[in-house]
Design a protein around this motif. Structure first.
Motif, short mmCIF file in Angstrom:
data_model
loop_
_atom_site.label_atom_id
_atom_site.label_comp_id
_atom_site.label_asym_id
_atom_site.label_seq_id
_atom_site.Cartn_x
_atom_site.Cartn_y
_atom_site.Cartn_z
N ALA A 1 0.84 -1.21 0.00
CA ALA A 1 0.00 0.00 0.00
C ALA A 1 0.87 1.26 0.00
O ALA A 1 0.57 2.23 -0.70
CB ALA A 1 -0.92 0.00 1.21
N TRP A 2 1.96 1.23 0.76
CA TRP A 2 2.87 2.36 0.83
C TRP A 2 3.44 2.68 -0.55
O TRP A 2 3.54 3.84 -0.95
CB TRP A 2 3.98 2.06 1.82
CG TRP A 2 5.00 3.15 2.00
CD1 TRP A 2 6.23 3.22 1.42
CD2 TRP A 2 4.87 4.32 2.81
NE1 TRP A 2 6.87 4.36 1.83
CE2 TRP A 2 6.06 5.06 2.68
CE3 TRP A 2 3.87 4.81 3.64
CZ2 TRP A 2 6.28 6.26 3.35
CZ3 TRP A 2 4.09 6.00 4.30
CH2 TRP A 2 5.27 6.71 4.15
N THR B 1 2.15 2.27 -3.39
CA THR B 1 1.18 2.83 -4.34
C THR B 1 0.92 4.32 -4.09
O THR B 1 0.28 4.97 -4.91
CB THR B 1 -0.16 2.07 -4.28
OG1 THR B 1 -0.75 2.26 -2.99
CG2 THR B 1 0.02 0.59 -4.58
N MET B 2 1.40 4.84 -2.98
CA MET B 2 1.17 6.25 -2.64
C MET B 2 2.15 7.15 -3.37
O MET B 2 3.26 6.76 -3.68
CB MET B 2 1.32 6.46 -1.13
CG MET B 2 0.29 5.75 -0.32
SD MET B 2 0.62 6.08 1.43
CE MET B 2 -0.52 4.92 2.15
N THR B 3 1.71 8.38 -3.57
CA THR B 3 2.60 9.37 -4.16
C THR B 3 3.63 9.79 -3.11
O THR B 3 3.39 9.64 -1.90
CB THR B 3 1.81 10.63 -4.60
OG1 THR B 3 1.28 11.27 -3.43
CG2 THR B 3 0.68 10.27 -5.56
N GLN C 1 2.04 11.96 -0.49
CA GLN C 1 1.25 11.22 0.50
C GLN C 1 2.17 10.53 1.50
O GLN C 1 1.91 10.54 2.71
CB GLN C 1 0.37 10.17 -0.19
CG GLN C 1 -0.77 10.74 -0.99
CD GLN C 1 -1.48 9.68 -1.81
OE1 GLN C 1 -0.84 8.84 -2.46
NE2 GLN C 1 -2.80 9.72 -1.79
N GLN C 2 3.24 9.93 1.00
CA GLN C 2 4.20 9.27 1.89
C GLN C 2 4.81 10.26 2.88
O GLN C 2 4.94 9.96 4.06
CB GLN C 2 5.29 8.58 1.07
CG GLN C 2 4.82 7.38 0.31
CD GLN C 2 5.91 6.78 -0.56
OE1 GLN C 2 6.98 7.35 -0.74
NE2 GLN C 2 5.64 5.59 -1.10
N ILE D 1 2.24 11.20 5.60
CA ILE D 1 2.05 10.11 6.56
C ILE D 1 3.29 9.95 7.43
O ILE D 1 3.18 9.77 8.66
CB ILE D 1 1.69 8.81 5.83
CG1 ILE D 1 0.28 8.93 5.24
CG2 ILE D 1 1.78 7.60 6.77
CD1 ILE D 1 -0.13 7.82 4.31
#
Length: 97
Positions: A47-48, A50-52, A55-56, A59
């Motif tokens: 899931a990590w 797949t993030m931009t 976004q990373q 988070i």
């Protein structure tokens, strides 16, 4: 020994079989929290990935803030003994903001 730092940990059973008492200073406590966070990231790596990057970064910043708050709250405990009930309350307080 601590799985991350290999430092010996002094512990004893107290109360029910599910309760474990660990003596830790701030450095070893932070190391244990880091190891738990690394395990959580490993479990959620797909899931990590797949993030931009934005976004990373967002988070990661939030996790860093919560980690610092958690370590601080754990170190501020007056009794220096944190039970399962105490931990639940500390986690709730950590996540409340």
């Amino acid at each position: 020994a601590d799985p991350t730092t290999r430092e010996p940990l002094n512990y004893r059973r107290q109360g029910s079989e599910e309760e474990l008492v660990v003596e830790a200073n701030e450095s070893s406590l932070e190391g244990a929290v880091n190891a738990i966070l690394q395990g959580a990231l490993a479990k959620n790596q797909a899931a990590w990935n797949t993030m931009t990057p934005a976004q990373q970064a967002q988070i990661a910043s939030k996790i860093a803030q919560k980690k610092e708050k958690l370590v601080s709250l754990l170190m501020q405990q007056e009794t220096k003994t944190v039970t399962g009930t105490d931990m639940n309350a500390i986690l709730a307080q950590t996540m409340s903001e």
